[in-house]
Design a protein around this motif. Structure first.
Motif, PDB file in Angstrom:
ATOM      1  N   ALA A 131       0.737  -0.967   0.464  1.00  0.00           N
ATOM      2  CA  ALA A 131      -0.012   0.394   0.226  1.00  0.00           C
ATOM      3  C   ALA A 131       1.091   1.183   0.022  1.00  0.00           C
ATOM      4  O   ALA A 131       0.686   1.984  -0.550  1.00  0.00           O
ATOM      5  CB  ALA A 131      -0.799  -0.183   1.012  1.00  0.00           C
ATOM      6  N   SER A 132       1.930   1.217   1.042  1.00  0.00           N
ATOM      7  CA  SER A 132       2.480   2.613   0.275  1.00  0.00           C
ATOM      8  C   SER A 132       3.638   2.849  -0.618  1.00  0.00           C
ATOM      9  O   SER A 132       3.431   4.077  -0.850  1.00  0.00           O
ATOM     10  CB  SER A 132       3.811   2.402   1.557  1.00  0.00           C
ATOM     11  N   GLU A 133       3.868   1.803  -1.178  1.00  0.00           N
ATOM     12  CA  GLU A 133       4.804   1.485  -2.839  1.00  0.00           C
ATOM     13  C   GLU A 133       3.769   1.952  -3.474  1.00  0.00           C
ATOM     14  O   GLU A 133       3.754   3.036  -4.570  1.00  0.00           O
ATOM     15  CB  GLU A 133       4.714   0.452  -3.024  1.00  0.00           C
ATOM     16  N   ILE A 134       1.801   1.335  -3.659  1.00  0.00           N
ATOM     17  CA  ILE A 134       1.072   2.659  -4.120  1.00  0.00           C
ATOM     18  C   ILE A 134       1.065   3.396  -3.821  1.00  0.00           C
ATOM     19  O   ILE A 134       0.883   3.781  -5.096  1.00  0.00           O
ATOM     20  CB  ILE A 134      -0.009   1.536  -3.858  1.00  0.00           C
ATOM     21  N   GLY A 135       1.059   4.209  -3.022  1.00  0.00           N
ATOM     22  CA  GLY A 135       0.632   5.538  -2.564  1.00  0.00           C
ATOM     23  C   GLY A 135       2.018   6.514  -2.993  1.00  0.00           C
ATOM     24  O   GLY A 135       1.650   7.809  -3.191  1.00  0.00           O
TER      25      GLY A 135
END
Length: 158
Positions: free
Chosen positions: A125-129
């Motif tokens: 999720a943090s990478e997608i963000g």
């Protein structure tokens, strides 16, 4: 960086050999073309100077084999199901794959992006963000909503 004349010479001289090596390792035309381009890009960007023609040929062989091996053990390769593998499966499993893909493709773009990046590419999720310039909590919300939408679509089809 190599000159255009030198690049044209090595492409002419080694292209058949590189394609054959790739096909032996990858057994796939599209992947072969990707590695083919990678090998010549490495050549163009390299600063290596060769002692003789045999040294040059050995360099191309080694770079090609290494690129094929790297591709075969890449994260992308381990996460992808080829179309041939899907078509080899029983009809009911093929139909399930098709239904899921159609359901994902029918999602609005903002949901489709997070589903693709998370489930197909394996991003957190943090990478997608970071990729989509969204807050992590927004990504979690989009994933949760997209799962619910997919659940409703897929259960409605049964």
């Amino acid at each position: 960086m190599k000159g255009e004349q030198d690049v044209n010479r090595v492409v002419e001289q080694y292209s058949d050999m590189i394609r054959r090596l790739c096909m032996i390792h990858l057994k796939n035309y599209a992947d072969t073309e990707d590695i083919f381009q990678t090998v010549f890009l490495k050549y163009v960007l390299s600063s290596v100077s060769f002692e003789n023609e045999e040294h040059e040929k050995a360099w191309f062989i080694r770079v090609t084999i290494n690129a094929c091996k790297d591709f075969l053990k890449s994260f992308f390769r381990s996460r992808v199901i080829s179309l041939d593998d899907i078509l080899d499966q029983p009809a009911e499993i093929r139909e399930d794959h098709r239904e899921v893909l159609e359901a994902v493709l029918s999602l609005p773009q903002k949901y489709r992006d997070v589903v693709y990046l998370h489930y197909y590419e394996g991003y957190t999720a943090s990478e997608i963000g970071d990729i989509l310039n969204k807050k992590v909590n927004t990504v979690y919300t989009l994933l949760t909503r997209s799962k619910q939408m997919l659940r409703e679509k897929l259960e409605g089809d049964e």
